[in-house]
Design an enzyme around this catalytic site. Structure first.
Site, PDB file in Angstrom:
ATOM      1  CD  GLU A   7       4.538   4.826   9.196  1.00 30.53           C
ATOM      2  OE1 GLU A   7       4.467   6.055   9.313  1.00 30.53           O
ATOM      3  OE2 GLU A   7       3.697   4.062   9.686  1.00 30.53           O
ATOM      4  CB  CYS A  19       1.833  -4.926   8.044  1.00 29.49           C
ATOM      5  SG  CYS A  19       0.899  -3.854   6.956  1.00 29.49           S
ATOM      6  CB  CYS A  56      -1.383   5.106  -1.957  1.00 28.14           C
ATOM      7  SG  CYS A  56      -2.467   3.848  -2.669  1.00 28.14           S
ATOM      8  CB  CYS A  83      -9.155   4.409  -0.358  1.00 24.20           C
ATOM      9  SG  CYS A  83      -8.894   3.125  -1.588  1.00 24.20           S
ATOM     10  CB  CYS A 108      -6.716   4.933   3.127  1.00 25.45           C
ATOM     11  SG  CYS A 108      -5.105   4.177   3.349  1.00 25.45           S
ATOM     12  CB  CYS A 162      -6.034  -1.233   8.273  1.00 26.87           C
ATOM     13  SG  CYS A 162      -5.616  -2.917   8.025  1.00 26.87           S
TER      14      CYS A 162
HETATM   15  N1  SAH Z   1      -3.818  -0.799  -1.254  1.00 21.34           N
HETATM   16  C1  SAH Z   1      -4.109  -2.054  -0.649  1.00 21.34           C
HETATM   17  C2  SAH Z   1      -3.334  -2.324   0.624  1.00 21.34           C
HETATM   18  C3  SAH Z   1      -3.186  -1.216   1.640  1.00 21.34           C
HETATM   19  S1  SAH Z   1      -4.453  -0.845   2.760  1.00 21.34           S
HETATM   20  C4  SAH Z   1      -5.593  -2.199  -0.426  1.00 21.34           C
HETATM   21  O1  SAH Z   1      -6.335  -1.252  -0.704  1.00 21.34           O
HETATM   22  O2  SAH Z   1      -6.033  -3.262  -0.064  1.00 21.34           O
HETATM   23  C5  SAH Z   1      -4.735  -2.248   3.763  1.00 21.34           C
HETATM   24  C6  SAH Z   1      -6.199  -2.366   4.190  1.00 21.34           C
HETATM   25  O3  SAH Z   1      -6.567  -1.322   5.134  1.00 21.34           O
HETATM   26  C7  SAH Z   1      -7.192  -2.227   3.053  1.00 21.34           C
HETATM   27  O4  SAH Z   1      -8.204  -3.178   3.208  1.00 21.34           O
HETATM   28  C8  SAH Z   1      -7.723  -0.833   3.255  1.00 21.34           C
HETATM   29  O5  SAH Z   1      -8.941  -0.619   2.613  1.00 21.34           O
HETATM   30  C9  SAH Z   1      -7.811  -0.764   4.759  1.00 21.34           C
HETATM   31  N2  SAH Z   1      -7.922   0.574   5.323  1.00 21.34           N
HETATM   32  C10 SAH Z   1      -7.427   1.725   4.854  1.00 21.34           C
HETATM   33  N3  SAH Z   1      -7.740   2.753   5.662  1.00 21.34           N
HETATM   34  C11 SAH Z   1      -8.423   2.224   6.683  1.00 21.34           C
HETATM   35  C12 SAH Z   1      -9.000   2.775   7.864  1.00 21.34           C
HETATM   36  N4  SAH Z   1      -8.922   4.066   8.136  1.00 21.34           N
HETATM   37  N5  SAH Z   1      -9.641   1.937   8.715  1.00 21.34           N
HETATM   38  C13 SAH Z   1      -9.708   0.605   8.452  1.00 21.34           C
HETATM   39  N6  SAH Z   1      -9.181   0.032   7.370  1.00 21.34           N
HETATM   40  C14 SAH Z   1      -8.552   0.834   6.480  1.00 21.34           C
END
Ligand code: SAH
Length: 360
Positions: free
Chosen positions: A94, A107, A114, A118, A121, A335
């Site tokens: 996406e 974006c 991935c 985390c 996410c 995000c």
């Molecule tokens: N892998 C990279 C980029 C992808 S995520 C990273 O970790 O930075 C892009 C951003 O969205 C990151 O800052 C991530 O921590 C954040 N993110 C992921 N899930 C989220 C959520 N449920 N709510 C808010 N931010 C989130």
């Protein structure tokens, strides 16, 4: 030659296209024309400045690499749109288009799935299938540009995947995006977000690409960060902050820290104070993001007052912080929400769309 083994032209720099056409017996100057058309989102068959025979010759060994748009979800609240792409081998990724006062930003995803795990996410819930190639990342921008008939001026690498877990392809992508022969977007208008793969932050600092580095922090205490971000067990905070300070020193660019506020998890005064202590004397900026809902995580965002209180603590300590504005709320475009909402349980597109803007 089957589709998968063919060369993807969008993966190549102009010089590499020149060698490729030369091998096919065509003059090298064709490379510039081909690159120009690729960046407009055209397929080999559309490149009418080439003879039909030349187009056929190229098509027998190469594909353009422009990803197919299978679904577009347009927000009704703002100009945000989410795109689902199908790559050559059927893999789905996406991208999200956003409109800001300064123009369009896209974006992009850097991997299909991935590996970072985390806990907050949505991308962590998708099995990792593979890295995207430079052209597959670039193709997301090119395809959105063409579909919307716009010119994207800003790029954020914050979609599905961890860009610094796909280092060589990301660096080549960055060169294709920023070079005058490529999309010619200034590196200053490109942000790369990482969960903190320290050795590759250090390598990136040496690449001489003046982009904005965003580091996903989300907790200033090692034990707590490790619980929500497994990467912290390998690269703990001291190492991460040291790499960030060195990044600022080497590049002269300030670092952005992403901090997703999760109610009762990382939003207390204790967290704000430790965060400010850790960031003191660093040239940086904190982006506060109320956590976005992802089914099954159980994480909730704090209320407005708690968010403002957290931002206030940081400001009191002299750490610049902003609360991120939300776009595309109705289409789960924020995000951490990418991929799942557009696909069914089996990972197939929820609705097939023919890619025609009239039907978006
Ligand atoms: N892998 C990279 C980029 C992808 S995520 C990273 O970790 O930075 C892009 C951003 O969205 C990151 O800052 C991530 O921590 C954040 N993110 C992921 N899930 C989220 C959520 N449920 N709510 C808010 N931010 C989130």
């Amino acid at each position: 030659m089957d589709g998968e083994k063919k060369i993807r032209l969008l993966d190549l720099r102009t010089g590499e296209i020149a060698s490729f056409v030369k091998e096919l017996g065509m003059p090298e100057y064709r490379a510039k024309q081909i690159m120009g058309r690729l960046l407009l989102g055209d397929d080999i068959g559309d490149m009418t400045s080439l003879s039909k025979a030349d187009r056929e010759k190229i098509s027998s060994v190469a594909v353009s690499g422009i990803p197919e748009i299978v679904l577009v979800r347009q927000s009704k609240l703002d100009e945000t749109a989410k795109f689902l792409f199908k790559l050559d081998d059927g893999v789905l990724v996406e991208a999200v288009l956003m409109k800001y006062s300064y123009g369009y930003s896209v974006c992009v995803s850097s991997q299909a799935g991935c590996r970072m795990g985390c806990r907050f996410c949505a991308s962590s819930g998708i099995a990792f299938s593979r890295n995207l190639t430079p052209g597959e990342i670039l193709g997301q921008i090119v395809a959105v540009n063409k579909y919307k008939d716009i010119k994207i001026g800003h790029v954020v690498i914050m979609g599905i995947g961890e860009p610094l877990d796909n280092y060589d392809n990301i660096v080549k992508f960055l060169r294709l995006v920023t070079s005058p022969e490529g999309l010619n977007i200034s590196a200053r208008k490109v942000s790369l977000s990482t969960c903190g793969i320290v050795p590759n932050i250090r390598r990136l600092a040496e690449e001489n690409i003046p982009l904005t580095l965003s580091v996903s922090l989300h907790n200033p205490f090692d034990s707590e960060r490790s619980e929500i971000m497994p990467v912290n067990k390998i690269y703990p905070l001291d190492e991460l902050f040291k790499a960030c300070r060195d990044y600022v020193k080497t590049t002269g660019r300030r670092v952005t820290f992403e901090y997703s506020l999760i109610s009762g998890v990382n939003d207390s005064k204790r967290h704000a104070e430790e965060l400010a202590r850790r960031l003191s004397h660093m040239q940086c900026h904190v982006n506060l993001i109320p956590v976005n809902k992802v089914k099954g995580t159980g994480f909730e965002r704090p209320d407005r007052t708690s968010i403002e209180r957290f931002a206030g603590y940081l400001e009191e300590k002299g750490v610049p912080a902003t609360v991120r504005r939300e776009l595309g709320r109705d289409i789960s475009a924020a995000c951490g929400q990418l991929r799942k909402s557009m696909t069914d349980e089996a990972g197939n597109p929820a609705v097939i769309h023919d890619g025609n803007p009239g039907n978006a």
